[in-house]
Design a protein around this motif. Structure first.
Motif: not given
Length: 402
Positions: A10-19, A28-35, A295-302
């Motif tokens: 979702g928004q957080a996952g996409a923001s995190l991997v981009a950051k 390596d980065i793997t982003l997993i989505g159920a949809e 967005i903001d929290q995911a980027e900090i986590v990254a």
């Protein structure tokens, strides 16, 4: 080579991997989505998309090729069965995907009505995913009868779309007033009047007893004994953090996946961000359901996954679109004891300023972006505003920022 796995596209996952890529992570980065769709915006689902004013591709946060272009493995339509925290592996069916660090950005899930009161009948919808909205789109035809269950922002947005499309709309809210959990009576009054002006029948202090029908909903029995004939229903009774994977992995849960100020969970190799997460905030612990927080929290986590130690300082803000009104909210109103109303420059524009004593906590601004921006800047700077100045519509607010 280090491997970071992110569960939740979702928004957080996409923001995190981009950051991660933007700040130089070369593992390596793997982003997993159920949809089946790439990461997309959720707020327009109950607004422009449901109205037919936005194409699906415009919902996407980035073109799908972005992920391949940035060497991010995007695994869509993929259900994660478990996390083996001891071996640091993600279990997907018979596959075990190893990770060095893991981030959970699993978001939230809509609360549904129990099947015992008709929640499983055809024609009963929730608003959370693209599939949810696609599944209900055909229902929104002129002159049909829709029951909206829940008077929060999702319910009110759905009511606005239905009214604009010419449906006959009834909304029930079991609390004493709409928006009771999130806003002052003044904001509730504003939006009640707005919906009444658009012929929405709002019934407050009235709950749902049950939905009836053989296989598809045909009527609803309310707590006041009223029976309504309806063609379909939209359930907007809130969302819950999606903590299922975290719980089975043995992570601490506290109104969501419990993290520290850096975004790290009780397992040092696992992080979390977005709707699913609770985190420290001004001496307490909160969970925010908003795009800016995701967005903001995911980027900090990254950044912290790469070795920085940056604490996440939330700056809460939210919005809602209903008819021709844009509501913008800055801050958190928890603990307020008085509200100051300010009339805006244009007809229908208004803002409500929440105080605890003389301390400014939050602002609700309806079609008043100037009041919103000034309130937001004051709150983020830890400043307050003289109530007499706020209450005077002729007073210039800009000097408050000095």
């Amino acid at each position: 080579m280090s491997h970071i796995v992110v569960i939740g596209a979702g928004q957080a996952g996409a923001s995190l991997v981009a950051k991660l890529r933007n700040t130089g992570f070369d593992g390596d980065i793997t982003l997993i989505g159920a949809e089946p769709q790439p990461p997309y915006q959720r707020p327009p689902l109950s607004k422009a998309y449901l109205l037919g004013e936005m194409e699906e591709e415009r919902l996407y946060l980035r073109p799908e090729h972005f992920y391949a272009d940035n060497d991010i493995t995007l695994r869509l339509n993929t259900h994660v069965d478990a996390i083996d925290a001891k071996t640091r592996e993600v279990v997907i069916g018979d596959e075990r995907l190893p990770y060095d660090q893991l981030a959970l950005t699993t978001g939230s899930v809509p609360r549904r009505l129990p099947a015992a009161i008709g929640g499983a009948l055809d024609g009963v919808h929730v608003v959370r995913s693209l599939a949810d909205v696609d599944g209900m789109a055909a229902e929104f035809a002129a002159d049909r009868r829709v029951l909206i269950i829940g008077g929060g922002y999702i319910g009110l947005e759905a009511a606005a779309v239905a009214s604009k499309k010419g449906l006959r709309v009834t909304l029930v809210e079991m609390a004493d007033r709409i928006l009771q959990r999130v806003a002052a009576p003044e904001t509730s009054d504003y939006f009640r009047a707005l919906h009444h002006a658009h012929r929405v029948d709002i019934r407050e202090g009235v709950g749902l007893e049950r939905l009836t029908g053989d296989t598809r909903i045909t009527s609803a029995v309310l707590s006041d004994g009223t029976t309504l004939e309806v063609d379909f229903a939209v359930v907007g009774v809130g969302i819950a953090p999606d903590t299922a994977l975290a719980e089975t992995a043995g992570l601490e849960i506290d109104n969501g996946i419990k993290t520290d100020a850096l975004g790290r969970t009780s397992d040092p190799a696992i992080w979390a961000a977005g709707d699913c997460t609770s985190f420290p905030y001004r001496g307490t612990r909160i969970r925010l359901e908003s795009v800016p927080n995701a967005i903001d929290q995911a980027e900090i986590v990254a950044r912290n996954m790469m070795g920085e130690k940056v604490e996440y300082i939330a700056k809460p803000w939210f919005w809602s679109d209903q008819y021709d009104v844009k509501l913008q909210i800055a801050g958190l109103n928890a603990g307020y004891d008085n509200v100051v109303a300010r009339t805006g420059e244009h007809e229908g524009s208004m803002s409500f300023w929440y105080y605890q004593g003389d301390t400014l906590l939050a602002v609700d601004a309806m079609n008043d972006p100037r009041a919103y921006m000034i309130g937001k800047r004051l709150i983020e700077a830890g400043k307050t505003a003289d109530k007499a100045i706020i209450a005077d519509p002729s007073a210039d607010l800009k000097p408050l920022l000095k």
